[in-house]
Design an enzyme around this catalytic site. Sequence first.
Site, mmCIF file in Angstrom:
data_model
loop_
_atom_site.group_PDB
_atom_site.id
_atom_site.type_symbol
_atom_site.label_atom_id
_atom_site.label_comp_id
_atom_site.label_asym_id
_atom_site.label_seq_id
_atom_site.Cartn_x
_atom_site.Cartn_y
_atom_site.Cartn_z
ATOM 1 N N SER A 173 -16.907 43.302 -8.086
ATOM 2 C CA SER A 173 -16.764 42.294 -7.039
ATOM 3 C C SER A 173 -15.743 41.218 -7.434
ATOM 4 O O SER A 173 -14.602 41.539 -7.758
ATOM 5 C CB SER A 173 -18.159 41.716 -6.780
ATOM 6 O OG SER A 173 -18.141 40.713 -5.814
ATOM 7 N N ASP A 344 -20.548 48.786 1.988
ATOM 8 C CA ASP A 344 -20.387 47.526 1.262
ATOM 9 C C ASP A 344 -19.961 46.407 2.213
ATOM 10 O O ASP A 344 -18.924 46.501 2.866
ATOM 11 C CB ASP A 344 -19.334 47.732 0.164
ATOM 12 C CG ASP A 344 -19.321 46.606 -0.854
ATOM 13 O OD1 ASP A 344 -19.657 45.468 -0.475
ATOM 14 O OD2 ASP A 344 -18.982 46.878 -2.018
ATOM 15 N N HIS A 373 -22.731 46.917 -1.949
ATOM 16 C CA HIS A 373 -22.181 46.109 -3.031
ATOM 17 C C HIS A 373 -23.006 46.131 -4.313
ATOM 18 O O HIS A 373 -22.476 46.113 -5.419
ATOM 19 C CB HIS A 373 -22.051 44.658 -2.542
ATOM 20 C CG HIS A 373 -20.934 43.913 -3.177
ATOM 21 N ND1 HIS A 373 -19.622 44.336 -3.109
ATOM 22 C CD2 HIS A 373 -20.895 42.775 -3.907
ATOM 23 C CE1 HIS A 373 -18.847 43.488 -3.758
ATOM 24 N NE2 HIS A 373 -19.592 42.536 -4.251
#
Length: 398
Positions: A173, A344, A373
Amino acid sequence: MWYLFKVMSFILTLGTAHGAFRYKRSVNPEANMNIRQIISYWGYPDEEYNVVTEDGYILGLYRIPYGKTKIGKNSAQRLVVYLQHGLLTSASSWISNLPNNSLGFILADAGYDVWMGNSRGTTWSRKHMYLKTNSKEFWAFSFDEMAKYDLPASIDFIVKQTGQEEIFYVGHSQGTTIAFITFSTIPKIAERIKVFFALAPVFSIKYLRSPLIKIAYKWKSVIKFFSGNKAFLPNTAFKRLIGSKLCPLKIFRKTCRDFLFTLYGYDPKNLNMSRMDVYMSQNPAGTSFQNILHWSQLFNSSYMKAFDWGSPALNLIHYNQTTAPLYNVTNMKVSTATWNGENDLMADPDDTGILLSEITNLIYHKTISYYNHIDFLFGLDVYQQVYQEIIDIIQRNI
Ligand SMILES: *[C@@H]1O[C@H](CO)[C@@H](O)[C@H](O)[C@H]1NC(C)=O
Ligand SMILES: *[C@@H]1O[C@H](CO)[C@@H](O)[C@H](O)[C@H]1NC(C)=O
Ligand SMILES: *[C@@H]1O[C@H](CO)[C@@H](O)[C@H](O)[C@H]1NC(C)=O
Ligand SMILES: *[C@@H]1O[C@H](CO)[C@@H](O)[C@H](O)[C@H]1NC(C)=O
Ligand SMILES: *[C@@H]1O[C@H](CO)[C@@H](O)[C@H](O)[C@H]1NC(C)=O
């Protein structure tokens, strides 16, 4: 609004209910542990270092120098893998599951020297050489500074400490965002990276669906009001109590799940729900309001830009130009492997598609249809889907 309401009601419900559940069920002990304690709880060697950045922040850097298999324990040539967490999480991301399903432990057992960074403002990086943690100045940062100062300081420190000239980098991320920025703007750090493994990579966020950033975008003025002032969702002892003591109780499970969902997106089928207390007590690990404001500035934009300080005059002071400068990832030469998920909410497949076309040295890419995610950290099958492939690629690139 909905998000704020949820957070408020969550905290209020738990606040009032807290006293009623003093005799809680047993929980996973890691829910009440810090990073070092979690590492040694599972029988691994743990080390902690303080890294001082050029602008005075003191970062907690953690290390698992070798695994329980002790492969290469005495070798001077153990390869370094550096793990960098994402937005609102911390180094705990890599050690939150059982050792056979946590990347930090898996890499240590595979014979690597594992280092785990913590961005400024998270639970384990909240000290400064001369700024007070509750001062405005301390919290005046966004991921720009994590890319410009935190990452170079951590990587330089590791290289000095281990004598390894080159390291492998794994980011999740925002941990990929800062890598894209650092590796495309600071060649001396980029040269140190053998392969960059990008899990759920985030760069421009035109198509992002995460409610967290969307609401921040809508509530920009409120966020701005707090910006440069305070921590956003700090992981206080009180919240750790909420996570560890109350999430295991059946009636709170749904609230805990919803909270996690609001922040990151999740799929209960691919999570070990019995470990929710660990996830909830370790996250969110906090960041600055300015960082959330920075992300909300980028929402619905095709470009990745530095933080806009709010006026041409202020930008001129910070950047010697009246607008926030653009980051251009095509300048990055580092070999890069990426994994993304079609479900995601933060790393939307459309945004990932744009990013992939801009990575000049893409050596591997995989899209996992059902991943969101958080599966890249906690997914029950993440070893088979991702981690095994990381180790394969490392071995091919030694
Ligand atoms: C890890 O170990 C647990 C408990 O022994 C087991 O249930 C689980 O399937 C294992 N996970 C993986 C990915 O091997
Ligand atoms: C799920 O978590 C529980 C509690 O920590 C653990 O006992 C169990 O082995 C885990 N299951 C898997 C498949 O990892
Ligand atoms: C995003 O930008 C487009 C045009 O650039 C605009 O039409 C659209 O309303 C914006 N979306 C949001 C959610 O602000
Ligand atoms: C600022 O920008 C001007 C014009 O773009 C340039 O001439 C000058 O050298 C820059 N100053 C610094 C300190 O980079
Ligand atoms: C990034 O740099 C490349 C090569 O210099 C250029 O072709 C491209 O237009 C730039 N992208 C942006 C978004 O400015």
